[in-house]
Design a protein around this motif. Structure first.
Motif, PDB file in Angstrom:
ATOM      1  N   GLU A 192       0.820  -1.396  -0.128  1.00 15.09           N
ATOM      2  CA  GLU A 192      -0.050   0.106  -0.050  1.00 15.09           C
ATOM      3  C   GLU A 192       0.808   1.284  -0.017  1.00 15.09           C
ATOM      4  O   GLU A 192       2.047   1.131   0.373  1.00 15.09           O
ATOM      5  CB  GLU A 192      -1.032  -0.041   1.291  1.00 15.09           C
ATOM      6  N   PRO A 193       0.497   2.237  -0.540  1.00 16.30           N
ATOM      7  CA  PRO A 193       1.180   3.693  -0.591  1.00 16.30           C
ATOM      8  C   PRO A 193       1.511   4.084   0.897  1.00 16.30           C
ATOM      9  O   PRO A 193       0.811   3.985   1.759  1.00 16.30           O
ATOM     10  CB  PRO A 193       0.250   4.564  -1.351  1.00 16.30           C
ATOM     11  N   GLY A 194       2.981   4.359   1.093  1.00 18.09           N
ATOM     12  CA  GLY A 194       3.247   4.734   2.301  1.00 18.09           C
ATOM     13  C   GLY A 194       3.677   3.492   3.240  1.00 18.09           C
ATOM     14  O   GLY A 194       4.264   3.900   4.400  1.00 18.09           O
ATOM     15  N   ALA A 195       3.414   2.476   3.132  1.00 19.72           N
ATOM     16  CA  ALA A 195       3.759   1.201   4.039  1.00 19.72           C
ATOM     17  C   ALA A 195       5.085   1.238   4.038  1.00 19.72           C
ATOM     18  O   ALA A 195       5.548   0.636   5.155  1.00 19.72           O
ATOM     19  CB  ALA A 195       2.957  -0.084   3.430  1.00 19.72           C
ATOM     20  N   GLU A 196       5.760   1.494   3.044  1.00 21.78           N
ATOM     21  CA  GLU A 196       7.404   1.121   3.004  1.00 21.78           C
ATOM     22  C   GLU A 196       8.175   2.119   4.175  1.00 21.78           C
ATOM     23  O   GLU A 196       9.138   1.757   4.706  1.00 21.78           O
ATOM     24  CB  GLU A 196       7.845   1.622   1.753  1.00 21.78           C
ATOM     25  N   ALA A 197       7.346   3.293   4.643  1.00 21.76           N
ATOM     26  CA  ALA A 197       7.891   4.142   5.496  1.00 21.76           C
ATOM     27  C   ALA A 197       7.925   3.597   6.797  1.00 21.76           C
ATOM     28  O   ALA A 197       8.694   3.395   7.610  1.00 21.76           O
ATOM     29  CB  ALA A 197       7.193   5.512   5.547  1.00 21.76           C
TER      30      ALA A 197
END
Length: 428
Positions: free
Chosen positions: A339-344
């Protein structure tokens, strides 16, 4: 000569204290008996090598450790779900301990909450920007997290009720207050009431600073104690983090210091040009492990391998790397990693662990690799190109010998993990 069985018992007792500096009879009964059996010898070793104080009675054993580096925030207190304590919870914990020091033999969660709220309303706390209310579930969660930590330490003993019911419906909980445990929690070298400094740093320094040594012998003793504390408490002690006197003393006395630690604790020293680590072959004396399974453990290992090949990387580069790894391993990782932003969030968890293990230093916007991270590097793949062969004629002439088949090449792995270090490795 100390009998082998007695030496093993002392080692087990010391390891237990290093892993859990507060032992309580209800949960650590056998270990407490072992510590009390060897109390004089343990006290003597700890005082000589570390300067730490050890007290024990029929109910508790307390090793008064002090952090070698007060500025190190990589090992915060954690709640039941491993969420780190923040400033709000730390202040709430202090206010709860202050309230319990004046409480009766029993208290309730509601009564403790009232006492904490009263203390939180003091003008000095309000002037520092601290506010605490229990109007919402999220506010009460901070108090419940503190209470559950006190239950884990043995300061409180639950008599009736449940904290979850308090969170959801406001139902009260009854506790016994265990004063023998409460009385040995503080580990400062002097009582807080004797501190006269007005700033936070000044107060902390007065609580923990040792007396200044006045002779060469006492100065050497203080150096030995500080360095032994570091080797016992830190995953790695780098020479470049020490001051000039500490570095010179450790370089000259490292074999004697590490030998005494090995004999007393069973830890094994690893010495390299950049520093020293005391490694536990039984993997017990640590609160942070690597590698670990599941999504966060795999992400941390991949980030470590990525950084082991670089001196530094930016946070943007690392987020892009984690995003790519999530797409590659999404079938094995938990849901939502793409999901967008999950990598942070994934990267933050990985860097928190790598920082606690002293493998990286985060200096935003960069992340700098430390020498010990080299143990997580992968060897460069070895690719063997097949030798060209002459095309086999379809109809060989009768006078020509029949061509022989080329021997098959022996298969070789393309990647191998560095499990141990050789003399050429930068560290470990």
């Amino acid at each position: 000569m100390i009998p082998a069985e007695e030496q093993a018992q002392r080692r087990d007792a010391l390891r237990a204290l290093l892993a859990k500096p507060l032992l309580v009879a209800d949960t650590d009964g056998e270990t407490l008996v072992l510590v009390r059996r060897h109390l004089p010898e343990l006290r003597q070793w700890l005082n000589r090598e570390t300067g730490w104080r050890l007290v024990a009675d029929s109910e508790t054993a307390r090793l008064f450790k002090t952090a070698p580096e007060l500025s190190d925030a990589s090992h915060p207190a954690r709640g039941n779900h491993s969420e780190p304590f923040g400033r709000r919870r730390y202040v709430t914990l202090c206010l709860a301990l202050s309230a319990l020091a004046r409480a009766d033999a029993q208290t309730t969660l509601g009564g403790l909450a009232d006492d904490v709220l009263t203390a939180a309303a003091e003008p000095e706390l309000a002037g520092c920007g601290f506010t605490l209310t229990l109007d919402h579930r999220s506010d009460r969660s901070d108090l419940v997290a503190v209470v559950r930590m006190l239950l884990g330490w043995g300061v409180l003993s639950r008599v009736a009720g449940d904290e979850d019911a308090y969170l959801s419906a406001g139902t009260d909980v009854l506790y016994d207050v265990r004063r023998p445990v409460l009385g040995v929690l503080l580990s400062g070298r002097r009582g807080p009431s004797t501190v006269t400094a007005t700033t936070f740093d000044g107060r902390l320094a007065e609580l923990t600073t040792e007396p200044v040594a006045e002779s060469d012998e006492l100065r050497h003793q203080a150096l030995r104690r500080r360095l032994t504390q570091r080797l016992l408490e830190n995953p790695v002690v780098y020479y470049d983090e020490l001051d000039e006197d500490e570095r010179a003393y450790l370089l000259s006395q490292r074999h004697a210091i590490t030998r005494r630690i090995e004999e007393a604790t069973g830890l094994i020293s690893e010495m390299r040009a950049e520093g020293i680590a005391m490694v536990d072959p039984e993997d017990e004396l640590t609160d942070v492990r690597m590698p670990e399974q599941r999504t966060d453990g795999h992400v941390t290992l991949l980030v470590a391998e990525y950084l082991a090949r670089r001196e530094r990387a930016t946070l943007d580069e690392l987020r892009a790397f984690v995003r790519q790894a999530a797409a590659q391993h999404k079938g094995f990782w938990r849901k939502g990693v793409t999901e967008p932003g999950a990598e942070a969030e994934l990267l933050a968890t990985a860097l928190e662990k790598l920082t606690a293990l002293r493998l990286v230093t985060v200096d935003r916007p960069d992340v700098r690799s430390r020498p010990a991270i080299a143990r997580f590097a992968l060897d460069q793949p070895t690719i063997r190109q097949p030798k060209p062969t002459e095309p086999k004629p379809t109809e060989p002439k009768p006078t020509e010998p029949k061509p022989t088949e080329p021997k098959p090449t022996e298969p070789r792995p393309t990647q191998t993990r560095k499990a141990t270090a050789d003399a050429a490795s930068p560290f470990f």
